[in-house]
Design a protein around this motif. Structure first.
Motif, short mmCIF file in Angstrom:
data_model
loop_
_atom_site.label_atom_id
_atom_site.label_comp_id
_atom_site.label_asym_id
_atom_site.label_seq_id
_atom_site.Cartn_x
_atom_site.Cartn_y
_atom_site.Cartn_z
N GLN A 1 0.83 -1.20 0.00
CA GLN A 1 0.00 0.00 0.00
C GLN A 1 0.87 1.26 0.00
N LEU A 2 1.93 1.23 0.79
CA LEU A 2 2.85 2.36 0.84
C LEU A 2 3.52 2.57 -0.52
N SER A 3 3.91 1.49 -1.15
CA SER A 3 4.53 1.57 -2.47
C SER A 3 3.55 2.16 -3.49
N ASN A 4 2.30 1.71 -3.44
CA ASN A 4 1.26 2.23 -4.35
C ASN A 4 1.02 3.72 -4.11
N LEU A 5 0.99 4.12 -2.84
CA LEU A 5 0.79 5.53 -2.52
C LEU A 5 1.95 6.39 -2.99
N ARG A 6 3.17 5.86 -2.86
CA ARG A 6 4.34 6.61 -3.34
C ARG A 6 4.26 6.80 -4.86
N LEU A 7 3.89 5.74 -5.56
CA LEU A 7 3.76 5.82 -7.01
C LEU A 7 2.67 6.82 -7.39
N GLU A 8 1.54 6.75 -6.72
CA GLU A 8 0.45 7.68 -6.98
C GLU A 8 0.88 9.12 -6.71
N ASN A 9 1.65 9.32 -5.67
CA ASN A 9 2.16 10.64 -5.33
C ASN A 9 3.07 11.16 -6.43
N LYS A 10 3.94 10.30 -6.98
CA LYS A 10 4.83 10.71 -8.06
C LYS A 10 4.04 11.10 -9.31
N VAL A 11 3.01 10.32 -9.62
CA VAL A 11 2.17 10.60 -10.78
C VAL A 11 1.47 11.95 -10.61
N GLN A 12 0.93 12.18 -9.41
CA GLN A 12 0.23 13.45 -9.15
C GLN A 12 1.20 14.63 -9.20
N ALA A 13 2.41 14.44 -8.69
CA ALA A 13 3.41 15.51 -8.74
C ALA A 13 3.74 15.85 -10.18
N GLN A 14 3.85 14.84 -11.03
CA GLN A 14 4.14 15.08 -12.45
C GLN A 14 2.97 15.80 -13.11
N GLN A 15 1.74 15.41 -12.78
CA GLN A 15 0.57 16.07 -13.35
C GLN A 15 0.51 17.53 -12.93
N ILE A 16 0.82 17.81 -11.69
CA ILE A 16 0.84 19.20 -11.22
C ILE A 16 1.87 20.00 -11.99
N GLN A 17 3.03 19.40 -12.20
CA GLN A 17 4.10 20.07 -12.93
C GLN A 17 3.67 20.37 -14.37
N GLU A 18 2.95 19.43 -14.98
CA GLU A 18 2.50 19.61 -16.35
C GLU A 18 1.37 20.63 -16.45
N LEU A 19 0.50 20.68 -15.45
CA LEU A 19 -0.67 21.56 -15.52
C LEU A 19 -0.41 22.98 -15.03
N THR A 20 0.66 23.19 -14.28
CA THR A 20 0.94 24.51 -13.74
C THR A 20 1.07 25.59 -14.82
N PRO A 21 1.83 25.36 -15.90
CA PRO A 21 1.91 26.40 -16.94
C PRO A 21 0.55 26.70 -17.56
N LYS A 22 -0.29 25.68 -17.73
CA LYS A 22 -1.61 25.90 -18.32
C LYS A 22 -2.47 26.74 -17.40
N ALA A 23 -2.42 26.44 -16.11
CA ALA A 23 -3.20 27.23 -15.15
C ALA A 23 -2.73 28.66 -15.14
N SER A 24 -1.43 28.86 -15.20
CA SER A 24 -0.90 30.22 -15.19
C SER A 24 -1.30 30.96 -16.46
N TYR A 25 -1.35 30.27 -17.60
CA TYR A 25 -1.79 30.89 -18.85
C TYR A 25 -3.24 31.34 -18.72
N TYR A 26 -4.10 30.45 -18.24
CA TYR A 26 -5.51 30.81 -18.05
C TYR A 26 -5.64 32.00 -17.11
N ASP A 27 -4.88 31.99 -16.01
CA ASP A 27 -4.93 33.11 -15.06
C ASP A 27 -4.56 34.42 -15.73
N LYS A 28 -3.49 34.41 -16.50
CA LYS A 28 -3.05 35.63 -17.17
C LYS A 28 -4.09 36.12 -18.17
#
Length: 138
Positions: free
Chosen positions: A13-40
């Motif tokens: 379960q801990l291993s799965n949560l770590r993997l899920e956390n890495k995936v979410q961190a990557q998604q945040i990194q990918e979506l941040t520029p898009k969110a900032s574009y929309y904000d601007k």
């Protein structure tokens, strides 16, 4: 044996949560520029010319107008780009009329089409479907 099995389950379960956390961190990194574009874009209340929007994509106004024409969004009538009826009532553009004077002193009207922020986001979503993104998102 029960404790060993429980420990294995907890480790999985801990291993799965770590993997899920890495995936979410990557998604945040990918979506941040898009969110900032929309904000601007949404912060700006004024209308903008196609040249300004084209600059966001690293292209000329002529090329962006051509892209929009080829996708059935707009057509050129005389010296002005107009939206096809399908898009005309959506609040994507506004026109402004200016007067100019010829060298002979005659006054005439010049009409320009400008894009609203809603229209700018429409262009963004349209081009995104074809993997065309503003330069700040590349």
């Amino acid at each position: 044996k029960v404790m060993a099995r429980a420990l294995k389950i907890a480790e999985m379960q801990l291993s799965n949560l770590r993997l899920e956390n890495k995936v979410q961190a990557q998604q945040i990194q990918e979506l941040t520029p898009k969110a900032s574009y929309y904000d601007k874009v949404l912060q700006c209340k004024e209308v903008v010319s196609i040249s300004v929007i084209a600059k966001d994509y690293g292209m000329s106004a002529k090329k962006l107008n051509s892209l929009l024409h080829n996708r059935g969004v707009q057509y050129k009538q005389g010296h002005i780009w107009l939206l096809y009826q399908k898009y005309a009532n959506k609040g994507y553009t506004k026109t402004k009329t200016y007067t100019s004077t010829t060298t002979e002193g005659d006054v005439y009207a010049v009409v320009h089409t400008y894009w609203t922020q809603k229209g700018r986001l429409f262009i963004y979503d349209l081009l995104k479907q074809e993997n065309i993104y503003p330069t700040m998102e590349r």
